[in-house]
Design a protein around this motif. Structure first.
Motif, mmCIF file in Angstrom:
data_model
loop_
_atom_site.group_PDB
_atom_site.id
_atom_site.type_symbol
_atom_site.label_atom_id
_atom_site.label_comp_id
_atom_site.label_asym_id
_atom_site.label_seq_id
_atom_site.Cartn_x
_atom_site.Cartn_y
_atom_site.Cartn_z
ATOM 1 N N GLN A 1 24.182 48.578 18.191
ATOM 2 C CA GLN A 1 24.640 49.703 18.940
ATOM 3 C C GLN A 1 24.250 51.015 18.302
ATOM 4 O OE1 GLN A 1 28.727 50.696 18.871
ATOM 5 N NE2 GLN A 1 28.759 51.137 21.120
ATOM 6 N N ASP A 2 23.456 51.936 19.029
ATOM 7 C CA ASP A 2 23.248 53.045 18.450
ATOM 8 C C ASP A 2 23.209 54.191 19.688
ATOM 9 O OD1 ASP A 2 20.982 55.345 17.810
ATOM 10 O OD2 ASP A 2 20.138 54.015 16.148
ATOM 11 N N LEU A 3 23.978 55.056 19.325
ATOM 12 C CA LEU A 3 24.217 55.905 20.328
ATOM 13 C C LEU A 3 23.132 57.174 20.548
ATOM 14 C CD1 LEU A 3 28.193 56.681 20.244
ATOM 15 C CD2 LEU A 3 26.989 55.244 21.818
ATOM 16 N N GLU A 4 22.527 57.297 19.561
ATOM 17 C CA GLU A 4 21.259 58.382 19.552
ATOM 18 C C GLU A 4 20.284 57.678 20.426
ATOM 19 O OE1 GLU A 4 19.770 61.052 16.936
ATOM 20 O OE2 GLU A 4 21.552 60.917 15.574
ATOM 21 N N HIS A 5 19.936 56.401 20.181
ATOM 22 C CA HIS A 5 18.863 55.762 20.926
ATOM 23 C C HIS A 5 19.236 55.599 22.475
ATOM 24 C CE1 HIS A 5 17.107 54.603 17.074
ATOM 25 N NE2 HIS A 5 16.078 54.089 18.015
ATOM 26 N N ALA A 6 20.629 55.443 22.562
ATOM 27 C CA ALA A 6 21.138 55.064 24.119
ATOM 28 C C ALA A 6 21.014 56.860 24.928
ATOM 29 C CB ALA A 6 22.594 54.541 23.861
ATOM 30 N N LEU A 7 21.244 57.585 24.065
ATOM 31 C CA LEU A 7 21.321 58.949 24.631
ATOM 32 C C LEU A 7 19.792 59.301 24.868
ATOM 33 C CD1 LEU A 7 22.761 61.606 25.534
ATOM 34 C CD2 LEU A 7 22.339 62.341 23.112
ATOM 35 N N HIS A 8 18.781 58.736 24.036
ATOM 36 C CA HIS A 8 17.442 59.084 24.173
ATOM 37 C C HIS A 8 16.989 58.372 25.610
ATOM 38 C CE1 HIS A 8 13.126 59.431 23.399
ATOM 39 N NE2 HIS A 8 12.938 58.126 23.829
ATOM 40 N N TRP A 9 17.131 57.451 25.637
ATOM 41 C CA TRP A 9 16.606 56.686 27.078
ATOM 42 C C TRP A 9 17.528 56.999 28.226
ATOM 43 C CZ3 TRP A 9 12.107 54.764 26.565
ATOM 44 C CH2 TRP A 9 11.642 54.383 25.649
ATOM 45 N N TYR A 10 18.805 57.140 28.128
ATOM 46 C CA TYR A 10 19.552 57.581 29.308
ATOM 47 C C TYR A 10 18.995 59.093 29.733
ATOM 48 C CZ TYR A 10 23.374 54.116 29.422
ATOM 49 O OH TYR A 10 24.319 52.954 29.650
ATOM 50 N N THR A 11 18.550 59.759 28.816
ATOM 51 C CA THR A 11 18.484 61.289 29.138
ATOM 52 C C THR A 11 16.727 61.241 29.952
ATOM 53 O OG1 THR A 11 19.310 62.121 27.338
ATOM 54 C CG2 THR A 11 17.543 63.564 28.314
#
Length: 386
Positions: free
Chosen positions: A264-274
């Motif tokens: 789990q990595d919220l920064e990576h998640a935010l990158h791809w969701y954005t």
């Protein structure tokens, strides 16, 4: 996004590249379907990029099947509109038909390559495209399949749609392979067959089609029709996401946000969701807002005080405008909560009377000018957005 996260993403992409090129097969020539970067537009003589799934790079005259560039497509449409307006204006002013203007307009209604009349409506387009499809042009067979599927210029016929998709797929068209695979997966116009769907997804994915890579990645993630393999799913999602596929970017966002198949990595998640949100994906927009607020809560415990809420609300509102049900609820919830107290001094609305709203973000509320200035200087300046 932090520098470390950027380096991590670059490293993941590099890893995928190595995994993909290891034991490379001889590249398949797809120029018959998508064109070559050496092609020149026959109208302006400028180089044309090969077609991607967005189909913005070039268009095709359905009368003769020749490519022409996207810029010329826009100019032809605009010029035809201008000449038609002039013709109508002349008729209104004089009450007579100016034959010179009629000829000028008619010249724009003929193909500049073969001089045949351009298709005037969906039925004409269907008929002209069918002429090529019957001559085994894969691009035309794929187009005919879509037209039967969606009822464009012809009555909807799912069985016929699948038949044409299959014909194009058997000629090696990657988009047709994925579409035929999807019909097999869903049982649309043909008996459902997950094993056969996987076969066609793999063929298309191996040719680099991002949509098929995303479909296949989802099957590997869920273990549907294939052995469950999160690592292979992630590889396929990354391949597709790096081509700009919003569905794959959204899938990667979910993987990193949930820790499904990857740490789990919220920064990576935010990158791809954005990335997906910036392409208009409403699900991704809502997810961007959620991830931003998760960060805020983890760090400060209160999203209405720190500056993250305006950015989250921007995405909630965008998704809500597209009819996303969860985003509508989220936007209403945080609109209600932010209206209950001053964002700077935290005094509830009941103690301060009415609260003024930030004119730019229209999210944060203040009981006085002094509180608004103090909050702006404390960090709202960096987070405030329309």
């Amino acid at each position: 996004m932090s520098d470390a996260t950027a380096r991590d993403i670059e490293g993941l992409s590099s890893e995928v590249s190595k995994m993909t090129t290891a034991g490379d097969k001889k590249p398949v020539d797809l120029t018959a379907f998508f064109g070559s970067s050496d092609d020149e537009c026959p109208i302006c003589l400028e180089k044309m990029d090969p077609i991607t799934s967005g189909e913005k790079e070039r268009r095709r005259f359905v009368c003769c099947g020749n490519f022409y560039c996207g810029n010329c497509a826009v100019r032809i449409t605009e010029k035809a509109g201008e000449e038609l307006a002039k013709l109508k204006q002349a008729i209104q002013q004089t009450g007579q038909v100016d034959q010179a203007k009629v000829k000028q307009f008619e010249s724009l209604c003929n193909c500049c390559m073969c001089r045949a009349p351009l298709a005037g409506d969906p039925k004409d387009t269907f008929a002209q495209t069918m002429n090529h499809a019957k001559k085994n042009a894969a691009w035309a067979q794929l187009s005919i399949g879509h037209r039967y599927m969606d009822g464009i210029g012809v009555e909807t016929n799912l069985v016929e749609a699948v038949r044409w998709f299959k014909l194009a797929a058997e000629q090696g068209h990657p988009w047709a392979m994925a579409k035929y695979g999807l019909c097999l997966f869903n049982g649309t116009g043909i008996g459902q067959s997950l094993p056969n769907a996987v076969v066609w997804y793999k063929r298309s994915a191996d040719l680099g089609f991002a949509v098929a890579q995303t479909y296949l990645g989802s099957l590997y993630m869920l273990g549907q029709g294939v052995r469950k393999d999160p690592k292979e799913a992630l590889r396929l999602f990354l391949l597709a996401a790096n081509q700009g596929c919003s569905e794959a970017q959204n899938a990667l966002g979910f993987c990193f946000a949930s820790g499904d198949g990857v740490a789990q990595d919220l920064e990576h998640a935010l990158h791809w969701y954005t990335k997906a949100a910036e392409q208009g994906d409403a699900d991704a927009m809502w997810s961007v807002g959620k991830i931003l607020l998760q960060h805020a809560c983890a760090k400060n415990g209160d999203v209405t005080v720190i500056g993250t809420l305006p950015r989250a609300m921007k995405w909630f509102r965008k998704a809500a405008s597209l009819g996303h049900a969860n985003a509508i609820k989220s936007a209403a919830k945080y609109e209600r909560e932010s209206s209950m107290r001053c964002a700077n001094c935290l005094k509830p609305k009941s103690e301060n009377g009415s609260l003024s709203k930030c004119k730019k973000c229209k999210v944060m509320r203040y009981c006085s000018k002094d509180c608004q200035v103090a909050h702006w200087r404390a960090g709202h300046k960096q987070e405030c957005c329309e």
